[in-house]
Design a protein around this motif. Sequence first.
Motif, PDB file in Angstrom:
ATOM      1  N   THR A  37       0.825  -1.214   0.000  1.00 26.98           N
ATOM      2  CA  THR A  37       0.000   0.000   0.000  1.00 26.98           C
ATOM      3  C   THR A  37       0.859   1.265   0.000  1.00 26.98           C
ATOM      4  O   THR A  37       0.332   2.371   0.168  1.00 26.98           O
ATOM      5  CB  THR A  37      -0.918   0.024   1.231  1.00 26.98           C
ATOM      6  OG1 THR A  37      -0.131  -0.200   2.409  1.00 26.98           O
ATOM      7  CG2 THR A  37      -1.987  -1.058   1.142  1.00 26.98           C
ATOM      8  N   ASN A  38       2.169   1.100  -0.142  1.00 23.50           N
ATOM      9  CA  ASN A  38       3.111   2.236  -0.152  1.00 23.50           C
ATOM     10  C   ASN A  38       3.082   3.027   1.158  1.00 23.50           C
ATOM     11  O   ASN A  38       3.347   4.234   1.163  1.00 23.50           O
ATOM     12  CB  ASN A  38       2.830   3.179  -1.330  1.00 23.50           C
ATOM     13  CG  ASN A  38       2.740   2.449  -2.653  1.00 23.50           C
ATOM     14  OD1 ASN A  38       3.588   1.601  -2.945  1.00 23.50           O
ATOM     15  ND2 ASN A  38       1.706   2.730  -3.435  1.00 23.50           N
ATOM     16  N   LEU A  39       2.751   2.346   2.233  1.00 23.96           N
ATOM     17  CA  LEU A  39       2.698   3.023   3.536  1.00 23.96           C
ATOM     18  C   LEU A  39       3.922   2.704   4.390  1.00 23.96           C
ATOM     19  O   LEU A  39       3.986   3.091   5.553  1.00 23.96           O
ATOM     20  CB  LEU A  39       1.424   2.615   4.289  1.00 23.96           C
ATOM     21  CG  LEU A  39       0.112   3.109   3.674  1.00 23.96           C
ATOM     22  CD1 LEU A  39      -1.083   2.567   4.451  1.00 23.96           C
ATOM     23  CD2 LEU A  39       0.072   4.630   3.642  1.00 23.96           C
ATOM     24  N   ASP A  40       4.896   1.997   3.805  1.00 26.55           N
ATOM     25  CA  ASP A  40       6.034   1.587   4.631  1.00 26.55           C
ATOM     26  C   ASP A  40       6.989   2.734   4.949  1.00 26.55           C
ATOM     27  O   ASP A  40       7.878   2.588   5.779  1.00 26.55           O
ATOM     28  CB  ASP A  40       6.786   0.400   4.000  1.00 26.55           C
ATOM     29  CG  ASP A  40       7.081   0.596   2.530  1.00 26.55           C
ATOM     30  OD1 ASP A  40       6.575   1.569   1.928  1.00 26.55           O
ATOM     31  OD2 ASP A  40       7.813  -0.223   1.961  1.00 26.55           O
ATOM     32  N   ARG A  41       6.813   3.895   4.308  1.00 25.69           N
ATOM     33  CA  ARG A  41       7.642   5.046   4.691  1.00 25.69           C
ATOM     34  C   ARG A  41       6.922   5.925   5.715  1.00 25.69           C
ATOM     35  O   ARG A  41       7.517   6.402   6.672  1.00 25.69           O
ATOM     36  CB  ARG A  41       8.022   5.869   3.465  1.00 25.69           C
ATOM     37  CG  ARG A  41       9.192   5.255   2.699  1.00 25.69           C
ATOM     38  CD  ARG A  41       9.511   6.066   1.479  1.00 25.69           C
ATOM     39  NE  ARG A  41       8.312   6.278   0.666  1.00 25.69           N
ATOM     40  CZ  ARG A  41       8.191   7.230  -0.238  1.00 25.69           C
ATOM     41  NH1 ARG A  41       9.170   8.077  -0.444  1.00 25.69           N
ATOM     42  NH2 ARG A  41       7.074   7.356  -0.935  1.00 25.69           N
ATOM     43  N   VAL A  42       5.619   6.112   5.531  1.00 30.11           N
ATOM     44  CA  VAL A  42       4.884   6.947   6.477  1.00 30.11           C
ATOM     45  C   VAL A  42       4.662   6.186   7.796  1.00 30.11           C
ATOM     46  O   VAL A  42       4.602   6.798   8.866  1.00 30.11           O
ATOM     47  CB  VAL A  42       3.565   7.466   5.856  1.00 30.11           C
ATOM     48  CG1 VAL A  42       2.616   6.345   5.521  1.00 30.11           C
ATOM     49  CG2 VAL A  42       2.875   8.465   6.744  1.00 30.11           C
ATOM     50  N   LEU A  43       4.610   4.870   7.711  1.00 27.08           N
ATOM     51  CA  LEU A  43       4.548   4.034   8.918  1.00 27.08           C
ATOM     52  C   LEU A  43       5.765   3.103   8.895  1.00 27.08           C
ATOM     53  O   LEU A  43       5.670   1.922   8.552  1.00 27.08           O
ATOM     54  CB  LEU A  43       3.246   3.219   8.961  1.00 27.08           C
ATOM     55  CG  LEU A  43       1.965   3.996   9.260  1.00 27.08           C
ATOM     56  CD1 LEU A  43       0.733   3.123   9.037  1.00 27.08           C
ATOM     57  CD2 LEU A  43       1.964   4.528  10.700  1.00 27.08           C
ATOM     58  N   ARG A  44       6.913   3.652   9.248  1.00 23.41           N
ATOM     59  CA  ARG A  44       8.153   2.874   9.220  1.00 23.41           C
ATOM     60  C   ARG A  44       8.215   1.982  10.448  1.00 23.41           C
ATOM     61  O   ARG A  44       7.952   2.436  11.565  1.00 23.41           O
ATOM     62  CB  ARG A  44       9.354   3.829   9.203  1.00 23.41           C
ATOM     63  CG  ARG A  44      10.630   3.201   8.699  1.00 23.41           C
ATOM     64  CD  ARG A  44      11.600   4.277   8.237  1.00 23.41           C
ATOM     65  NE  ARG A  44      12.000   5.170   9.321  1.00 23.41           N
ATOM     66  CZ  ARG A  44      12.885   4.838  10.264  1.00 23.41           C
ATOM     67  NH1 ARG A  44      13.437   3.638  10.259  1.00 23.41           N
ATOM     68  NH2 ARG A  44      13.212   5.700  11.208  1.00 23.41           N
ATOM     69  N   ASN A  45       8.535   0.724  10.209  1.00 25.02           N
ATOM     70  CA  ASN A  45       8.551  -0.228  11.318  1.00 25.02           C
ATOM     71  C   ASN A  45       9.818  -0.092  12.161  1.00 25.02           C
ATOM     72  O   ASN A  45      10.921  -0.087  11.626  1.00 25.02           O
ATOM     73  CB  ASN A  45       8.451  -1.646  10.763  1.00 25.02           C
ATOM     74  CG  ASN A  45       8.357  -2.684  11.854  1.00 25.02           C
ATOM     75  OD1 ASN A  45       7.576  -2.519  12.799  1.00 25.02           O
ATOM     76  ND2 ASN A  45       9.158  -3.725  11.761  1.00 25.02           N
ATOM     77  N   HIS A  46       9.648   0.047  13.470  1.00 20.79           N
ATOM     78  CA  HIS A  46      10.785   0.118  14.389  1.00 20.79           C
ATOM     79  C   HIS A  46      10.967  -1.240  15.063  1.00 20.79           C
ATOM     80  O   HIS A  46       9.996  -1.955  15.293  1.00 20.79           O
ATOM     81  CB  HIS A  46      10.536   1.199  15.446  1.00 20.79           C
ATOM     82  CG  HIS A  46      10.469   2.578  14.858  1.00 20.79           C
ATOM     83  ND1 HIS A  46      11.542   3.442  14.850  1.00 20.79           N
ATOM     84  CD2 HIS A  46       9.467   3.224  14.223  1.00 20.79           C
ATOM     85  CE1 HIS A  46      11.195   4.569  14.241  1.00 20.79           C
ATOM     86  NE2 HIS A  46       9.937   4.468  13.850  1.00 20.79           N
ATOM     87  N   PRO A  47      12.225  -1.580  15.376  1.00 17.73           N
ATOM     88  CA  PRO A  47      12.473  -2.915  15.933  1.00 17.73           C
ATOM     89  C   PRO A  47      11.711  -3.172  17.235  1.00 17.73           C
ATOM     90  O   PRO A  47      11.203  -4.273  17.446  1.00 17.73           O
ATOM     91  CB  PRO A  47      13.982  -2.923  16.181  1.00 17.73           C
ATOM     92  CG  PRO A  47      14.533  -1.847  15.320  1.00 17.73           C
ATOM     93  CD  PRO A  47      13.464  -0.814  15.166  1.00 17.73           C
ATOM     94  N   SER A  48      11.644  -2.180  18.126  1.00 16.81           N
ATOM     95  CA  SER A  48      10.931  -2.432  19.380  1.00 16.81           C
ATOM     96  C   SER A  48      10.178  -1.189  19.823  1.00 16.81           C
ATOM     97  O   SER A  48      10.564  -0.056  19.511  1.00 16.81           O
ATOM     98  CB  SER A  48      11.907  -2.867  20.480  1.00 16.81           C
ATOM     99  OG  SER A  48      12.530  -1.741  21.045  1.00 16.81           O
ATOM    100  N   ALA A  49       9.116  -1.392  20.574  1.00 15.05           N
ATOM    101  CA  ALA A  49       8.297  -0.286  21.060  1.00 15.05           C
ATOM    102  C   ALA A  49       9.115   0.634  21.964  1.00 15.05           C
ATOM    103  O   ALA A  49       8.967   1.861  21.928  1.00 15.05           O
ATOM    104  CB  ALA A  49       7.089  -0.828  21.825  1.00 15.05           C
ATOM    105  N   GLU A  50      10.010   0.039  22.756  1.00 12.21           N
ATOM    106  CA  GLU A  50      10.765   0.817  23.737  1.00 12.21           C
ATOM    107  C   GLU A  50      11.697   1.824  23.070  1.00 12.21           C
ATOM    108  O   GLU A  50      12.001   2.871  23.640  1.00 12.21           O
ATOM    109  CB  GLU A  50      11.578  -0.130  24.639  1.00 12.21           C
ATOM    110  CG  GLU A  50      10.737  -0.900  25.657  1.00 12.21           C
ATOM    111  CD  GLU A  50       9.796  -1.942  25.038  1.00 12.21           C
ATOM    112  OE1 GLU A  50      10.097  -2.463  23.935  1.00 12.21           O
ATOM    113  OE2 GLU A  50       8.730  -2.211  25.634  1.00 12.21           O
ATOM    114  N   THR A  51      12.176   1.492  21.859  1.00 14.65           N
ATOM    115  CA  THR A  51      13.153   2.365  21.200  1.00 14.65           C
ATOM    116  C   THR A  51      12.561   3.160  20.041  1.00 14.65           C
ATOM    117  O   THR A  51      13.277   3.902  19.372  1.00 14.65           O
ATOM    118  CB  THR A  51      14.332   1.522  20.656  1.00 14.65           C
ATOM    119  OG1 THR A  51      13.800   0.551  19.745  1.00 14.65           O
ATOM    120  CG2 THR A  51      15.057   0.814  21.779  1.00 14.65           C
TER     121      THR A  51
END
Lengths: 143, 110
Positions: free
Chosen positions: B91-105
Amino acid sequence: MPSEPHSARRVAMPADPAMLERAAGELAAFAAASGLTGDELARLDLALGEVLANIVAHARPVGDAERGMVELRLSAGPDAVLVTVEDRAAVAAVDLSAVSMPAEDAESGRGLALALAVLDGFAHDGREGGGNRWTLRLDRRRG
Amino acid sequence: MNVTVTAHDGFAVIRPSGRLTMVSAPQLRHAVDDLVGHGTSRVVVDLAGTEFIDSSGLGSLIGALKATRLAGGDLRIAAAPEQVRTVLRLTNLDRVLRNHPSAETAFDAE
């Protein structure tokens, strides 16, 4: 892995939001029984969910008929996996050739575009007098 | 689907578990609106337990992202499983919602 040449399953369910979970369960059971790969199941799970969500969100009854049933047919052969979804609602105003992925900030409108992206074949046919048939096809990659 | 919310130092973490679809997406959206309404506009959605997301789930994330930014904060996602990452990419949303390795960081300096 079991690989029967042809297997099929048919199930009817009321066209309400609960059918999303139910259909996903039916699909998973069918996938296990028919030897679908994890990738095939994931793609169909997404596409089928989007079609059913579209029906829940947009289907209008014909005349004063009560909210109808949706019939799901699943079949797997050596060359393709087919899923058809039929309802008896008014013919949906859908043109799959005009579907495109909406902009980043859109909060809706991605469902059919996603289904198109993961399927090898995707069609919608309206029947005169009411009723829609959605056909979802995955070609099986061999070798 | 279940949604749990935990407070951290300077941000909150929301953990939706199960399938994030049109059935459950309003729950996530409500949780974010609730946080923003109470003054927490930096939000991490930890997707480690989200086994499936569809376009309605994505829509709720985009709506929640806009709500946090409007309040001067941000929404970030973390620990997204493969199915979620695939759908974000399609959906081309991987830049606006970039995945971070962990919630804490997820809110650490980049």
